[in-house]
Write a protein that holds these residues in place. Structure first.
Motif, mmCIF file in Angstrom:
data_model
loop_
_atom_site.group_PDB
_atom_site.id
_atom_site.type_symbol
_atom_site.label_atom_id
_atom_site.label_comp_id
_atom_site.label_asym_id
_atom_site.label_seq_id
_atom_site.Cartn_x
_atom_site.Cartn_y
_atom_site.Cartn_z
ATOM 1 N N PHE A 120 0.836 -1.199 0.000
ATOM 2 C CA PHE A 120 0.000 0.000 0.000
ATOM 3 C C PHE A 120 0.868 1.243 0.000
ATOM 4 N N LEU A 121 0.404 2.263 -0.700
ATOM 5 C CA LEU A 121 1.076 3.556 -0.701
ATOM 6 C C LEU A 121 0.030 4.655 -0.620
ATOM 7 N N VAL A 122 0.325 5.692 0.130
ATOM 8 C CA VAL A 122 -0.545 6.868 0.102
ATOM 9 C C VAL A 122 -0.153 7.690 -1.116
ATOM 10 N N LYS A 123 -1.122 8.412 -1.677
ATOM 11 C CA LYS A 123 -0.868 9.116 -2.926
ATOM 12 C C LYS A 123 0.124 10.257 -2.778
ATOM 13 N N HIS A 124 0.308 10.754 -1.554
ATOM 14 C CA HIS A 124 1.269 11.830 -1.363
ATOM 15 C C HIS A 124 2.649 11.294 -0.977
ATOM 16 N N THR A 125 2.910 10.031 -1.292
ATOM 17 C CA THR A 125 4.213 9.427 -1.030
ATOM 18 C C THR A 125 5.320 10.230 -1.706
ATOM 19 N N PRO A 127 8.470 11.026 -3.891
ATOM 20 C CA PRO A 127 8.909 10.384 -5.146
ATOM 21 C C PRO A 127 9.931 9.275 -4.945
ATOM 22 N N ALA A 128 10.928 9.514 -4.107
ATOM 23 C CA ALA A 128 11.965 8.494 -3.877
ATOM 24 C C ALA A 128 11.367 7.236 -3.250
ATOM 25 N N ASP A 129 10.369 7.419 -2.376
ATOM 26 C CA ASP A 129 9.730 6.266 -1.731
ATOM 27 C C ASP A 129 8.890 5.473 -2.728
ATOM 28 N N LEU A 130 8.264 6.179 -3.670
ATOM 29 C CA LEU A 130 7.479 5.490 -4.702
ATOM 30 C C LEU A 130 8.383 4.625 -5.569
ATOM 31 N N VAL A 131 9.497 5.185 -5.993
ATOM 32 C CA VAL A 131 10.439 4.444 -6.832
ATOM 33 C C VAL A 131 10.971 3.228 -6.068
ATOM 34 N N ARG A 132 11.342 3.441 -4.812
ATOM 35 C CA ARG A 132 11.831 2.329 -3.991
ATOM 36 C C ARG A 132 10.762 1.251 -3.850
ATOM 37 N N ALA A 133 9.526 1.674 -3.647
ATOM 38 C CA ALA A 133 8.423 0.733 -3.461
ATOM 39 C C ALA A 133 8.235 -0.158 -4.678
ATOM 40 N N VAL A 134 8.336 0.421 -5.851
ATOM 41 C CA VAL A 134 8.176 -0.366 -7.076
ATOM 42 C C VAL A 134 9.240 -1.456 -7.145
ATOM 43 N N HIS A 135 10.474 -1.106 -6.826
ATOM 44 C CA HIS A 135 11.552 -2.100 -6.872
ATOM 45 C C HIS A 135 11.401 -3.148 -5.767
ATOM 46 N N VAL A 136 10.977 -2.724 -4.578
ATOM 47 C CA VAL A 136 10.799 -3.654 -3.457
ATOM 48 C C VAL A 136 9.736 -4.698 -3.787
ATOM 49 N N VAL A 137 8.611 -4.236 -4.303
ATOM 50 C CA VAL A 137 7.521 -5.152 -4.622
ATOM 51 C C VAL A 137 7.889 -6.071 -5.780
ATOM 52 N N ALA A 138 8.548 -5.524 -6.786
ATOM 53 C CA ALA A 138 8.948 -6.338 -7.935
ATOM 54 C C ALA A 138 9.915 -7.438 -7.521
ATOM 55 N N ALA A 139 10.696 -7.172 -6.468
ATOM 56 C CA ALA A 139 11.661 -8.154 -5.974
ATOM 57 C C ALA A 139 11.004 -9.249 -5.139
ATOM 58 N N GLY A 140 9.713 -9.073 -4.835
ATOM 59 C CA GLY A 140 8.987 -10.106 -4.108
ATOM 60 C C GLY A 140 8.741 -9.837 -2.642
ATOM 61 N N ASP A 141 9.097 -8.644 -2.173
ATOM 62 C CA ASP A 141 8.862 -8.311 -0.766
ATOM 63 C C ASP A 141 7.545 -7.581 -0.590
ATOM 64 N N ALA A 142 6.955 -7.712 0.592
ATOM 65 C CA ALA A 142 5.715 -7.008 0.901
ATOM 66 C C ALA A 142 6.027 -5.545 1.178
ATOM 67 N N LEU A 143 5.026 -4.700 0.979
ATOM 68 C CA LEU A 143 5.210 -3.276 1.198
ATOM 69 C C LEU A 143 4.079 -2.763 2.078
ATOM 70 N N LEU A 144 4.393 -2.576 3.350
ATOM 71 C CA LEU A 144 3.397 -2.073 4.295
ATOM 72 C C LEU A 144 4.021 -0.946 5.101
ATOM 73 N N SER A 145 3.417 0.214 5.071
ATOM 74 C CA SER A 145 3.952 1.314 5.866
ATOM 75 C C SER A 145 3.733 0.994 7.339
ATOM 76 N N PRO A 146 4.550 1.556 8.231
ATOM 77 C CA PRO A 146 4.404 1.271 9.670
ATOM 78 C C PRO A 146 3.002 1.550 10.192
ATOM 79 N N GLY A 147 2.381 2.647 9.741
ATOM 80 C CA GLY A 147 1.048 2.982 10.210
ATOM 81 C C GLY A 147 0.020 1.944 9.800
ATOM 82 N N VAL A 148 0.106 1.497 8.564
ATOM 83 C CA VAL A 148 -0.819 0.471 8.080
ATOM 84 C C VAL A 148 -0.583 -0.834 8.817
ATOM 85 N N THR A 149 0.686 -1.179 9.037
ATOM 86 C CA THR A 149 0.999 -2.425 9.735
ATOM 87 C C THR A 149 0.413 -2.440 11.141
#
Length: 236
Positions: A120-125, A127-149
């Motif tokens: 999950f990503l908030v729309k006001h993420t 830019p650097a976090d969005l790019v990182r998130a795309v690579h993290v998810v593509a690599a097979g890791d889950a993406l959950l912000s601390p607040g969501v977790t």
């Protein structure tokens, strides 16, 4: 670029090629911002845009991107239903869906996770976090912000019961231990440190758990761990 561009492009990612991304959002300004940012990055290629959930599902089937950035509230078919359709299609097993929310504590975040979203990503993420998130998810890791977790754990644990002795009998004791650490949000490297094993060994354990439980990804393991009661806050 219009929604639906490059819909006739060749599907599938070339070995060693860029992470292929589909952006689905009914707000043209928001969608265009994501597309412009991601297309400017080395190692990322935006292969399509969709302005409703139905189009997002169709384009995902045609293009098989590595990652779909999916808005929840869209016309024709909402992002929640679209995520479920993608997650349930065996031909799209390698496609990762990242849900876009306006607020981190969006009421649909938990349902989207159950539907098969990887992160999950908030729309006001940033830019650097969005790019990182795309690579993290593509690599097979889950993406959950601390607040969501934190909210996720509270939501699931509120309804979970202590698991019966026979819970997850297909797992070894070590695999059950690894699953509890995955549920805490630990990475493979962090799991390795906790258990005094290498990150590669931790990854192997996680892969075996995914296979034994027929789980789509680490995020689904989190859901299973908390909903079953295998893990609750404060348990050791």
């Amino acid at each position: 670029m219009n929604a639906g561009f490059r819909d006739d492009s060749i599907a599938g990612r070339e070995p060693g090629g860029p992470v292929r991304v589909l952006v689905a959002d009914d707000q043209a300004l928001v969608r265009g911002g994501f597309v412009a940012l991601l297309d400017a990055q080395d190692g990322i290629e935006v292969v399509g845009e969709a302005d409703n959930g139905e189009q997002a599902v169709r384009m995902t089937r045609n293009l098989t991107p590595d990652v779909v950035l999916m808005d929840i509230r869209m016309p024709v078919l909402d992002g929640l239903a679209a995520t479920r359709m993608i997650a349930e299609d065996p031909k799209l097993a390698d496609v990762k869906v990242v849900v876009l929310t306006t607020f981190e504590l969006d009421e649909y975040v938990f349902e989207a996770m159950r539907a098969g979203a990887t992160g999950f990503l908030v729309k006001h993420t940033e830019p650097a976090d969005l790019v990182r998130a795309v690579h993290v998810v593509a690599a097979g890791d889950a993406l959950l912000s601390p607040g969501v977790t934190r909210r996720l754990i509270a939501e699931f644990s509120a309804h979970a019961k202590q698991p019966p002795p026979a819970a997850f009998t297909e797992l070894t004791d070590r695999e059950r231990e690894v699953m509890t650490l995955v549920a805490e949000g630990l990475t493979n490297a962090e799991i390795g440190e906790r258990l005094f094993v290498s990150p590669a060994t931790a990854r192997t354990h996680v892969s075996r758990i995914l296979m034994k439980l027929d789980a789509r990804d680490r995020t689904q393991l989190v859901v299973m761990a908390y909903e079953s009661g295998l893990v609750r806050p404060g348990w050791q």
